[in-house]
Scaffold this active site. Sequence first.
Site: not given
Ligand code: HPA
Ligand code: ZN
Length: 358
Positions: A19, A212
């Site tokens: 990731h 997230e």
């Molecule tokens: N989350 C969502 N979109 C993203 C992220 C992330 O952590 N990093 C780069 N684009």
């Molecule tokens: Zn990401």
Amino acid sequence: MCNTSLHAFLEALPKAEHHMHLEGSLEPELLFELAAKNDITLPSSDPAFASPECLRKRYENFQNLDDFLSYYYIGMSVLIDKADFEALAYAYFAKAASQNVRHAEVFFDPQAHASRGVELSTIVESFSRAQERAAVDFGMTTKLIMCLLRHLPLYEAMEMFSQARDGGYYANGTLAGVGMDSSEAPFPPPLWKDLYDVAKELDIRRTIHAGEEGPPLYVSQALDILDVERIDHGVRALTEGDDALVARLASSKTLLTLCPLSNVRLNCIDSIDSFPLRRLINSGIRFSINSDDPAYFGGYILENYCALQDAFNLSIRDWEAIAKGAVLGSWCTEERKEQLLIEIKDVADKWSRESEKE
Ligand code: HPA
Ligand code: ZN
């Protein structure tokens, strides 16, 4: 560097990263250099863009995911030609190799470049060249995962996906899978069902950023509706999810690609102490520890391992299990997995013997 006796072991431990957004590895110094080279004007009304140091300082104060994303998209606007993309990817591979990353699966966001007229082929050919150099120079295996943007309409994501498919990038192995990123909460999984159905029909590997910003329900919908095999982040499934969801993730061996320093910077968790590491380990979930956007979040993969070690004081055998879990969840060949598992065991055995002598 962590303040524990395991720092040298953590450095030596062979790692797999899953990731990491290549555009998120654009360090402020290179950002300014490319802006000058390509005649790109950075926003003069924002004092953060006064210098690389000011920008780095601003990155310490993201309020949330969208606040970060606004800087991330401005940052990547300095990438224009093939040399820029190749330099970006090679710089990440070199840094990762210096931290003993042996296998890396990296994301990129082609739609965010298309709006500036940069073709998918320009990006993919440059990244492929950097991947070939990383294989030769560092013996590192790498995979490229195209991410589509959730804050743009589905038809635009579909168009980019079709371009990649029609360009033969899936058939010839240039791309290893498809994912989705950008803002999460306002764009739930049912919106993306058609896209993921097509990917599944074509037998293309599927992942999505989930849990997230969005709640545990986002993660279960991604599994139910999109039939993803991997979840990027998923932290809220652990901090807020019920036992049934956690047990489901464990029994399906879905890889969660977690990013502790990112979670702290984006205020998904209060501090590294709140990272749900114990629940992850105790539940038997398959997971890996990753850097997400290392230039923005204060560290590459080793700094993420170190932050967890400072907070949780794991044993050599705990880390061996984490590193092996990451390899098992990778999209590389079985043969490569076997090699990496042996490398990890050798390093863990060596450091265990040495720590017993002390
Ligand atoms: N989350 C969502 N979109 C993203 C992220 C992330 O952590 N990093 C780069 N684009
Ligand atoms: Zn990401």
